[in-house]
Design a protein around this motif. Structure first.
Motif, PDB file in Angstrom:
ATOM      1  N   LEU A 190       0.831  -1.190   0.000  1.00  0.00           N
ATOM      2  CA  LEU A 190       0.000   0.000   0.000  1.00  0.00           C
ATOM      3  C   LEU A 190       0.873   1.249   0.000  1.00  0.00           C
ATOM      4  CD1 LEU A 190      -2.853  -0.775   2.578  1.00  0.00           C
ATOM      5  CD2 LEU A 190      -3.101  -0.519   0.113  1.00  0.00           C
ATOM      6  N   LEU A 191       0.568   2.164  -0.916  1.00  0.00           N
ATOM      7  CA  LEU A 191       1.118   3.508  -0.894  1.00  0.00           C
ATOM      8  C   LEU A 191       0.054   4.453  -0.344  1.00  0.00           C
ATOM      9  CD1 LEU A 191       2.715   3.559  -4.464  1.00  0.00           C
ATOM     10  CD2 LEU A 191       3.938   3.264  -2.295  1.00  0.00           C
ATOM     11  N   ARG A 192       0.470   5.659   0.051  1.00  0.00           N
ATOM     12  CA  ARG A 192      -0.483   6.602   0.646  1.00  0.00           C
ATOM     13  C   ARG A 192      -0.226   8.012   0.122  1.00  0.00           C
ATOM     14  NH1 ARG A 192      -0.518   7.077   7.084  1.00  0.00           N
ATOM     15  NH2 ARG A 192       1.516   8.064   6.691  1.00  0.00           N
ATOM     16  N   ILE A 193      -1.324   8.721  -0.132  1.00  0.00           N
ATOM     17  CA  ILE A 193      -1.274  10.155  -0.408  1.00  0.00           C
ATOM     18  C   ILE A 193      -2.129  10.822   0.655  1.00  0.00           C
ATOM     19  CG2 ILE A 193      -1.751  11.991  -2.064  1.00  0.00           C
ATOM     20  CD1 ILE A 193      -1.534   9.919  -4.286  1.00  0.00           C
ATOM     21  N   LYS A 194      -1.493  11.585   1.526  1.00  0.00           N
ATOM     22  CA  LYS A 194      -2.197  12.168   2.661  1.00  0.00           C
ATOM     23  C   LYS A 194      -3.250  13.178   2.208  1.00  0.00           C
ATOM     24  CE  LYS A 194       1.413  11.707   6.191  1.00  0.00           C
ATOM     25  NZ  LYS A 194       2.277  12.452   7.149  1.00  0.00           N
ATOM     26  N   ALA A 195      -4.239  13.368   3.071  1.00  0.00           N
ATOM     27  CA  ALA A 195      -5.302  14.332   2.795  1.00  0.00           C
ATOM     28  C   ALA A 195      -4.711  15.705   2.513  1.00  0.00           C
ATOM     29  CB  ALA A 195      -6.268  14.398   3.977  1.00  0.00           C
ATOM     30  N   GLY A 196      -5.221  16.357   1.465  1.00  0.00           N
ATOM     31  CA  GLY A 196      -4.764  17.692   1.124  1.00  0.00           C
ATOM     32  C   GLY A 196      -3.467  17.740   0.348  1.00  0.00           C
ATOM     33  N   GLU A 197      -2.845  16.572   0.063  1.00  0.00           N
ATOM     34  CA  GLU A 197      -1.569  16.554  -0.640  1.00  0.00           C
ATOM     35  C   GLU A 197      -1.714  15.861  -1.996  1.00  0.00           C
ATOM     36  OE1 GLU A 197       1.557  14.980   1.749  1.00  0.00           O
ATOM     37  OE2 GLU A 197       1.164  16.313   3.454  1.00  0.00           O
ATOM     38  N   THR A 198      -0.772  16.099  -2.861  1.00  0.00           N
ATOM     39  CA  THR A 198      -0.772  15.463  -4.178  1.00  0.00           C
ATOM     40  C   THR A 198       0.534  14.729  -4.450  1.00  0.00           C
ATOM     41  OG1 THR A 198      -0.024  17.516  -5.220  1.00  0.00           O
ATOM     42  CG2 THR A 198      -2.404  17.129  -5.150  1.00  0.00           C
ATOM     43  N   ALA A 199       1.288  14.455  -3.398  1.00  0.00           N
ATOM     44  CA  ALA A 199       2.534  13.695  -3.523  1.00  0.00           C
ATOM     45  C   ALA A 199       2.403  12.402  -2.734  1.00  0.00           C
ATOM     46  CB  ALA A 199       3.717  14.511  -3.005  1.00  0.00           C
ATOM     47  N   ILE A 200       3.042  11.347  -3.227  1.00  0.00           N
ATOM     48  CA  ILE A 200       3.043  10.073  -2.510  1.00  0.00           C
ATOM     49  C   ILE A 200       3.876  10.221  -1.245  1.00  0.00           C
ATOM     50  CG2 ILE A 200       3.727   7.647  -2.640  1.00  0.00           C
ATOM     51  CD1 ILE A 200       3.287   7.854  -5.685  1.00  0.00           C
ATOM     52  N   ASP A 201       3.350   9.735  -0.135  1.00  0.00           N
ATOM     53  CA  ASP A 201       4.004   9.843   1.166  1.00  0.00           C
ATOM     54  C   ASP A 201       5.293   9.014   1.164  1.00  0.00           C
ATOM     55  OD1 ASP A 201       4.754   9.877   3.809  1.00  0.00           O
ATOM     56  OD2 ASP A 201       2.776   9.355   4.612  1.00  0.00           O
ATOM     57  N   ALA A 202       6.427   9.695   1.188  1.00  0.00           N
ATOM     58  CA  ALA A 202       7.725   9.013   1.121  1.00  0.00           C
ATOM     59  C   ALA A 202       8.032   8.224   2.387  1.00  0.00           C
ATOM     60  CB  ALA A 202       8.835  10.038   0.877  1.00  0.00           C
ATOM     61  N   ASP A 203       7.333   8.526   3.485  1.00  0.00           N
ATOM     62  CA  ASP A 203       7.585   7.852   4.757  1.00  0.00           C
ATOM     63  C   ASP A 203       6.638   6.688   5.008  1.00  0.00           C
ATOM     64  OD1 ASP A 203       9.624   9.679   5.391  1.00  0.00           O
ATOM     65  OD2 ASP A 203       8.147  11.125   6.128  1.00  0.00           O
ATOM     66  N   TYR A 204       5.798   6.380   4.012  1.00  0.00           N
ATOM     67  CA  TYR A 204       4.815   5.315   4.230  1.00  0.00           C
ATOM     68  C   TYR A 204       4.875   4.286   3.112  1.00  0.00           C
ATOM     69  CZ  TYR A 204       0.408   2.830   4.799  1.00  0.00           C
ATOM     70  OH  TYR A 204      -0.528   1.849   4.973  1.00  0.00           O
ATOM     71  N   PHE A 205       5.006   3.016   3.494  1.00  0.00           N
ATOM     72  CA  PHE A 205       4.779   1.889   2.584  1.00  0.00           C
ATOM     73  C   PHE A 205       4.410   0.686   3.442  1.00  0.00           C
ATOM     74  CE2 PHE A 205       6.042  -1.819   0.011  1.00  0.00           C
ATOM     75  CZ  PHE A 205       5.297  -1.554  -1.126  1.00  0.00           C
ATOM     76  N   PHE A 206       3.235   0.142   3.215  1.00  0.00           N
ATOM     77  CA  PHE A 206       2.768  -1.039   3.950  1.00  0.00           C
ATOM     78  C   PHE A 206       3.083  -2.249   3.083  1.00  0.00           C
ATOM     79  CE2 PHE A 206      -1.204  -2.991   6.214  1.00  0.00           C
ATOM     80  CZ  PHE A 206      -0.391  -3.949   6.794  1.00  0.00           C
TER      81      PHE A 206
END
Length: 405
Positions: free
Chosen positions: A284-300
């Motif tokens: 799983l990748l994540r794009i936080k609310a209000g952002e348009t970039a992939i969260d570099a600190d998150y990978f499940f």
């Protein structure tokens, strides 16, 4: 968490299986009263495709296409697997079963599938993604499985249709333009490849549209990119588009199915399920609310879990921070596996393409080790499961679980 720890966790969970007693082979078939609440199971067998209806998914009964207890829909489908080109919206079925005619159907009081309207799209049309979070009772927002590659502009033109469900006309059409990759991949023989884009997910969040996509070869018809690509633009203007990518992922899992490989959690964070090409490695990748970039600190990382081994079921948001990625219930924000529903179901495997949520509970269909099929109800609030109606053991697949009244 390794698999042994997961087994111990799930086996120690409180499991409510009082309703899971062995059902006799001669369970009587249900007599359907179509005047009340009505649920349907879209199943296939060696002889055809059927809609099985019931007033109660959890009733101890046998649902079978035999003896006129199922609605034979074989004539509507060129092949059994065309259930992936169908969708149920507010109790009506929408089919795109021949690439030409898009049709609306309903189940009648005398248990027949009746066409209520149809629409002929210009050119070839098979139903693709459904943007269910912006669809309404009177408007179904959907795409087709393949857009048009504009080689001059080097982009894919992918339409989004806003369909009026009352008269089956198009209210409006938006045309998303996704740029092609800026290099030419090579074939194994060293020759230039000829890629095209396949959208694999579409999510509208506020004033942004996110389109997960992958690249396939026109030559080999194989996937050629091991990177997660997402196109982001303003919505509904479709302006200010850009491609974001992440090498930790692959393409967003899914292609011509209407399944959803993305979901928004309670915090409006967008999660994207990705798969590495040629492997069974998921994450799983994540794009936080209000952002348009992939969260570099998150990978499940889900590579140790056999996601979708026997099921291509859509991801369901369960609420309270949980989601169902068959066969697992996950807590994506905390990167935890909450439950393995195969264990809670006594070893049965989930086997649907589209599951169903009602009143905060998940309804899915599982096949047991002794080749029996049952509806199961999962309560994410208590992490417990119950077994409901049995389905004729002669079926080969369940495509949809739906509420139609």
């Amino acid at each position: 968490m390794n698999i042994k720890q997961l087994l111990a966790l799930c086996l120690s969970a409180t499991v409510m299986l009082s309703s899971c007693k062995d059902s006799p082979d001669d369970v009587p078939s249900e007599v359907i009263d179509t005047s009340g609440n009505l649920y349907s199971l879209w199943v296939t067998s060696a002889t055809g495709s059927y809609l099985l209806t019931t007033n109660d998914l959890m009733k101890d009964t046998l649902l079978s296409p035999n003896n006129n207890k199922g609605i034979d829909i074989t004539s509507h489908l060129p092949a059994a697997f065309y259930g992936v080109y169908a969708y149920n919206h507010n109790g009506k079925f929408y089919l795109s079963n021949d690439g030409k005619l898009f049709s609306q159907h309903e189940i009648t009081s005398d248990s027949k599938l009746r066409e209520t309207n149809n629409y002929v799209f210009p050119g070839n049309f098979f139903m693709g993604k459904v943007l269910d979070n912006i669809s309404t009772k009177d408007e179904l927002v959907l795409t087709k499985t393949a857009g048009t590659t504009n080689k001059e502009k080097k982009l894919l033109e992918q339409p989004i249709y806003f369909m009026n469900t009352n008269n089956l006309t198009i209210n409006k059409t938006l045309n998303v333009e996704i740029p092609m990759i800026n290099y030419v991949p090579k074939q194994t023989n060293g020759a230039d490849d000829d890629p095209y884009i396949v959208p694999t997910s579409m999510t509208v969040r506020g004033d942004k549209l996110f389109v997960g996509h992958k690249y396939r070869s026109n030559v080999t018809r194989m996937d050629i990119i091991d990177t997660a690509y997402i196109y982001v633009c303003d919505y509904p203007s479709l302006a200010n588009g850009k491609i974001i990518k992440d090498p930790r992922g692959g393409f967003t899992a899914g292609h011509w199915e209407i399944n959803k490989p993305t979901f928004l959690d309670d915090n409006n964070d967008l999660y994207i399920l990705t798969r590495r090409v040629g492997t069974s490695s998921y994450g799983l990748l994540r794009i936080k609310a209000g952002e348009t970039a992939i969260d570099a600190d998150y990978f499940f990382d889900l590579k140790d879990f056999n996601i979708f081994k026997n099921s291509s079921s859509m991801i369901q948001k369960l609420g309270s921070g949980k989601a169902y990625i068959s066969p697992y219930v996950v807590d994506p924000a905390n990167k935890k596996i909450v439950a393995d529903l195969r264990i809670l179901a006594g070893g049965a495997e989930p086997k649907t393409t589209m599951n169903f949520m009602e009143n905060g509970k998940l309804y899915d269909v599982f096949k047991t080790d002794d080749a029996k099929w049952f509806v199961y109800e999962y309560d994410p609030g208590t992490n417990t499961i119950k077994r409901g109606a049995q389905i004729d053991p002669g079926i080969t697949w369940v495509y949809h679980v739906n509420k139609i009244k």
